[in-house]
Scaffold this active site. Structure first.
Site, short mmCIF file in Angstrom:
data_model
loop_
_atom_site.label_atom_id
_atom_site.label_comp_id
_atom_site.label_asym_id
_atom_site.label_seq_id
_atom_site.Cartn_x
_atom_site.Cartn_y
_atom_site.Cartn_z
N ALA A 65 6.56 -84.49 -25.51
CA ALA A 65 7.91 -83.75 -26.25
C ALA A 65 8.62 -83.06 -25.64
CB ALA A 65 7.68 -83.94 -27.26
N GLY A 108 3.41 -85.81 -25.87
CA GLY A 108 4.38 -87.07 -25.75
C GLY A 108 3.73 -88.26 -24.34
N GLU A 111 1.06 -90.14 -25.04
CA GLU A 111 0.87 -91.09 -25.83
C GLU A 111 2.23 -92.49 -25.17
OE1 GLU A 111 2.04 -87.73 -28.35
OE2 GLU A 111 0.82 -88.76 -30.33
N GLU A 131 -1.37 -81.09 -29.00
CA GLU A 131 -0.46 -80.40 -30.10
C GLU A 131 -0.93 -79.43 -30.81
OE1 GLU A 131 -0.92 -83.76 -28.98
OE2 GLU A 131 1.00 -84.63 -28.06
C1 HXC Z 1 9.31 -78.47 -23.06
C2 HXC Z 1 8.74 -78.29 -20.80
C3 HXC Z 1 7.61 -78.98 -21.33
C4 HXC Z 1 7.48 -79.26 -22.56
C5 HXC Z 1 6.83 -78.22 -19.55
N1 HXC Z 1 8.41 -76.98 -20.04
N2 HXC Z 1 6.28 -78.39 -20.09
N3 HXC Z 1 9.37 -77.82 -21.20
N4 HXC Z 1 9.06 -79.00 -23.74
N5 HXC Z 1 6.94 -80.12 -23.26
C6 HXC Z 1 8.82 -76.63 -18.99
C7 HXC Z 1 8.47 -75.04 -19.09
O1 HXC Z 1 9.37 -74.29 -20.26
C8 HXC Z 1 8.91 -74.30 -17.89
O2 HXC Z 1 10.50 -74.28 -17.35
C9 HXC Z 1 9.10 -75.99 -16.58
O3 HXC Z 1 8.81 -76.96 -17.73
C10 HXC Z 1 7.79 -75.86 -15.75
O4 HXC Z 1 6.44 -75.60 -16.63
P1 HXC Z 1 5.73 -74.95 -16.58
O5 HXC Z 1 5.14 -74.46 -17.72
O6 HXC Z 1 6.06 -73.08 -15.61
O7 HXC Z 1 4.74 -75.08 -15.56
P2 HXC Z 1 2.90 -74.76 -15.37
O8 HXC Z 1 3.24 -73.16 -15.04
O9 HXC Z 1 2.32 -75.35 -14.18
O10 HXC Z 1 2.68 -75.34 -16.65
C11 HXC Z 1 2.39 -76.50 -16.84
C12 HXC Z 1 1.83 -77.36 -18.11
C13 HXC Z 1 2.47 -76.77 -19.61
C14 HXC Z 1 0.53 -76.80 -18.57
C15 HXC Z 1 1.97 -78.69 -17.94
O11 HXC Z 1 4.00 -76.28 -19.35
C16 HXC Z 1 2.61 -76.47 -20.78
O12 HXC Z 1 1.88 -76.52 -21.44
N6 HXC Z 1 3.27 -77.61 -21.34
C17 HXC Z 1 3.37 -77.61 -22.26
C18 HXC Z 1 2.79 -78.87 -22.46
C19 HXC Z 1 2.46 -79.16 -23.86
O13 HXC Z 1 1.96 -78.45 -25.01
N7 HXC Z 1 3.31 -80.91 -24.74
C20 HXC Z 1 2.94 -81.37 -25.78
C21 HXC Z 1 4.09 -80.91 -26.12
S1 HXC Z 1 4.43 -81.46 -28.91
P3 HXC Z 1 11.14 -72.73 -17.04
O14 HXC Z 1 12.34 -73.37 -17.90
O15 HXC Z 1 10.45 -72.00 -17.85
O16 HXC Z 1 10.94 -72.54 -15.71
C22 HXC Z 1 4.22 -83.79 -28.36
C23 HXC Z 1 4.55 -84.23 -29.22
C24 HXC Z 1 4.52 -85.41 -29.29
O17 HXC Z 1 4.42 -83.54 -26.93
C25 HXC Z 1 4.74 -86.18 -30.70
C26 HXC Z 1 6.19 -85.68 -31.19
C27 HXC Z 1 6.98 -86.18 -32.06
#
Ligand code: HXC
Length: 257
Positions: A65, A108, A111, A131
């Site tokens: 998400a 997400g 999921e 998460e």
């Molecule tokens: C918003 C995101 C994002 C996310 C990545 N980006 N994941 N933006 N939401 N979930 C963005 C980064 O901010 C970055 O933007 C660009 O995408 C590239 O990501 P990087 O982090 O620079 O890439 P990398 O170093 O290769 O790392 C990849 C990654 C990391 C390991 C996947 O991005 C990461 O940990 N992302 C978050 C994963 C996460 O926590 N997902 C769960 C979300 S909560 P910029 O602008 O800086 O270039 C969820 C809950 C669901 O899903 C239920 C809700 C109701």
């Protein structure tokens, strides 16, 4: 229809949705979830489409998400927005969904893969529920669908530690249907979807529905459902055609009758 966050096309009997927010690793914002629902609804209503492939980019199926969208939200905000509920339009599409997963399928994104019927993963795929590292828990069904897919031990490991698992582990665990080389990913997913689309539509929908019942009810209830669904297919012309073709040693021509 034109969309902002996804690309949509039809190839043969297969509808294809490509998640397309490359700068955010296909993070699932409200617009994307809505557009995905609209696209699936359109495929559901399109008789030419028999199955759907959902894919992302080479680097990311979807990294979860959209965290920037959620970061400052209050309880009331998330309660009223009900992002989780917004998946109901996708889930209402009865045609089989094949996820073609390359790279990150996190939160997400994982999921979303769990909401698909087949999950075909490239060797580079990484699945996880991170998460917990953000101070939340999965909110698009992950604690339920992941646990049903891989069992309690593995689900607890992933959801409580937030670690990622690779494609091999995901296949071993029962989250993934097949692992294929990256360059074959879309080809294999499309071939599987095309194959499904070529079968009797009624038989495909009944099969999917019956397997879904296995997730939601006990064994005797599920077997009773299956028995009736099985029997009902003898009311279709496709059953006559499928069996006649076997007896006559020819290919069946299903007409969805
Ligand atoms: C918003 C995101 C994002 C996310 C990545 N980006 N994941 N933006 N939401 N979930 C963005 C980064 O901010 C970055 O933007 C660009 O995408 C590239 O990501 P990087 O982090 O620079 O890439 P990398 O170093 O290769 O790392 C990849 C990654 C990391 C390991 C996947 O991005 C990461 O940990 N992302 C978050 C994963 C996460 O926590 N997902 C769960 C979300 S909560 P910029 O602008 O800086 O270039 C969820 C809950 C669901 O899903 C239920 C809700 C109701």
């Amino acid at each position: 229809a034109t969309y902002e966050t996804i690309l949509v096309e039809t190839r043969g009997g297969v509808g294809i949705v490509t998640l397309n927010r490359p700068k955010a690793l296909n993070a699932l914002n409200a617009t994307l979830i809505r557009e995905l629902g609209e696209a699936l609804e359109a495929f559901e209503g399109d008789d030419a489409v028999g199955a759907v492939v959902i894919t992302g980019s080479e680097k990311a199926f979807a990294a979860g998400a959209d965290i920037t969208e959620m970061a400052t939200k209050s309880f009331t905000d998330v309660y009223l927005a009900d992002l989780g509920g917004a998946w109901s339009r996708l889930l209402a599409c009865r045609k089989p969904r094949v996820a073609a997963v390359s790279g990150y399928a996190l939160g997400g994104g994982a999921e979303l893969a769990q909401m698909c019927d087949l999950v075909i993963a490239s060797e580079t795929a990484k699945f996880g529920q991170p998460e917990i590292t953000l101070g939340i828990i999965p909110g698009f069904g992950g604690t339920q669908r992941l646990t049903r897919a891989v069992g309690k031990a593995k689900a607890m490991d992933l959801i409580l530690t937030g670690r990622m698992m690779d494609a091999q582990e995901a296949e071993r665990s029962g989250l993934v249907s097949r692992v294929v080389p990256g360059e074959k990913l879309l080809e294999e997913a499309l071939a599987a979807a095309e194959k499904i689309a070529g079968f009797s539509r009624a038989a495909v929908l009944a099969a999917k529905e019956a397997v879904e019942v296995a997730h939601e009810t006990g064994l005797s209830e599920g077997v009773r459902f299956e028995k009736r669904a099985f029997q009902s297919l003898f009311a279709t012309e496709d059953q006559k055609e499928g069996m006649a073709a076997f007896v006559e040693k020819r290919k069946p021509a299903f007409r969805n009758r």
